[in-house]
Design an enzyme around this catalytic site. Structure first.
Site, PDB file in Angstrom:
ATOM      1  CE1 TYR A 147      -3.784   2.363   0.383  1.00  0.00           C
ATOM      2  CE2 TYR A 147      -2.691   3.178   2.353  1.00  0.00           C
ATOM      3  CZ  TYR A 147      -3.674   3.298   1.404  1.00  0.00           C
ATOM      4  OH  TYR A 147      -4.560   4.354   1.455  1.00  0.00           O
ATOM      5  CE  LYS A 151      -3.550   5.110  -2.080  1.00  0.00           C
ATOM      6  NZ  LYS A 151      -4.572   5.655  -3.000  1.00  0.00           N
ATOM      7  CB  THR A 177     -10.927  10.420   6.741  1.00  0.00           C
ATOM      8  OG1 THR A 177      -9.823  11.235   6.320  1.00  0.00           O
ATOM      9  CG2 THR A 177     -12.215  11.189   6.531  1.00  0.00           C
ATOM     10  NE  ARG A 188      -9.696   2.291   7.260  1.00  0.00           N
ATOM     11  CZ  ARG A 188      -9.886   2.944   6.109  1.00  0.00           C
ATOM     12  NH1 ARG A 188      -9.044   3.888   5.745  1.00  0.00           N
ATOM     13  NH2 ARG A 188     -10.906   2.651   5.328  1.00  0.00           N
TER      14      ARG A 188
END
Length: 313
Positions: A147, A151, A177, A188
């Site tokens: 990941y 990115k 977020t 998460r």
């Protein structure tokens, strides 16, 4: 004719909120998602809107949109550890091939492109708080590397299109977020803590609870993204809330908020898990006149109501 915007990952948590925002701003919205981690229920309320269309498609294969296109927002990607550890190849492909396909489409259409990068490009940071000019501390062959490096490559490729082809590009580095439409099972900390507390289960924290996170309410993030897209700034910009809290303190906050009798239990910290996470948002304040409006407590109220409907139904 209304201007068109393509939002990849449009059935995901963030993508669906962006669909709402651009429809409210008067755009014709095309949401594209292969539903690998997205959920059609996130956009069901939009299906009857004549200015909204949904394409069930994998952007890693190719991307085609007929007619003119004003903006491309590339938000397609597994984004939680539980997802990208389970789907490492797909994560790398959507960050590389998917980004390349979207950039090619934007170039062909003369559209402006915004990519969703992440605070994970900073890895387990040696600099605190994290500022855009920090290059990061990332393990490319560790479990999170699929990941993190997807990115980082995405940012590099986007900047190459900007400098070589003159493409109008924007890069948003998104910090943790939260809000309605988050998946309960994405691994998460926030959805895990709230779900466990609502069920009366013990909250599972990894490490000793001293590691930190900074949580941004989704409406603040969407506002920051919208302002960045409309700005003339091509470099990466942190969008996040600098209100930092330890995992232990956050767990206690969730227990109090839910009225649960849960306790916090601790397990081994996963490899390469960041010890600290706090954005420096000086640049966002300067170039976007943006900073978060919602406190964590204000954002947790509607988020908790959403989770209650999902967990307690």
């Amino acid at each position: 004719m209304k201007k068109k915007v393509l939002i990849t990952g449009g059935a995901g948590f963030l993508g669906s909120h962006l669909c709402d925002r651009f429809l409210a701003e008067g755009y014709h919205v095309i949401a594209m998602d292969n539903l690998l981690t997205g959920d059609i229920s996130n956009i069901e309320h939009l299906m009857g809107n004549k200015d909204f269309e949904f394409h069930h498609h994998d952007v890693s294969k190719y991307v085609h949109v007929a007619g003119d296109l004003e903006y491309v927002l590339h938000f397609a990607s597994p984004a939680s550890p539980i997802d990208y550890l389970k789907m490492p190849i797909q994560t790398m492909k959507v960050g590389s091939l998917g980004t390349h396909n979207c950039l090619g489409l934007a170039k062909d259409k003369g559209a402006r492109m915004l990519i969703a990068s992440t605070s994970e490009v900073y890895g387990d940071p040696l600099v605190h708080p994290q500022k855009e000019d920090y290059w990061g501390n990332v393990n490319p062959v560790g479990p999170r590397g699929v990941y993190d490096e997807a990115k980082r490559f995405q940012e590099a490729l986007t900047m190459a299109y900007h400098t070589y082809h003159g493409l109008e590009t924007r890069i948003v580095r998104i910090f943790n977020t939260f809000g309605p439409r988050m998946r309960l099972d994405d691994g998460r900390v926030l959805p895990a803590f709230i779900s466990q507390a609502l069920r009366g289960e013990d909250l599972t924290a990894f490490g000793d609870g001293s590691q930190t996170r900074s949580f941004t309410y989704v409406d603040d993030l969407v506002e920051g993204i919208y302002r960045l897209l409309k700005s003339d700034y091509a470099g990466p910009v942190n969008i996040g809330n600098p209100d930092e809290i330890t995992i232990k303190e956050f767990g206690e906050e969730i227990i109090k908020l839910t009225g649960s009798k849960s306790k916090i239990i601790y397990k081994d910290l996963p490899k390469d898990d960041p010890k600290q996470r706090k954005p420096d948002i000086s640049l966002a304040k300067e170039v976007l006149d943006w900073e978060p409006k919602y406190t964590r407590g204000e954002g947790l109220k509607p988020t908790l109501e959403y989770f209650k409907e999902k967990v307690l139904k």
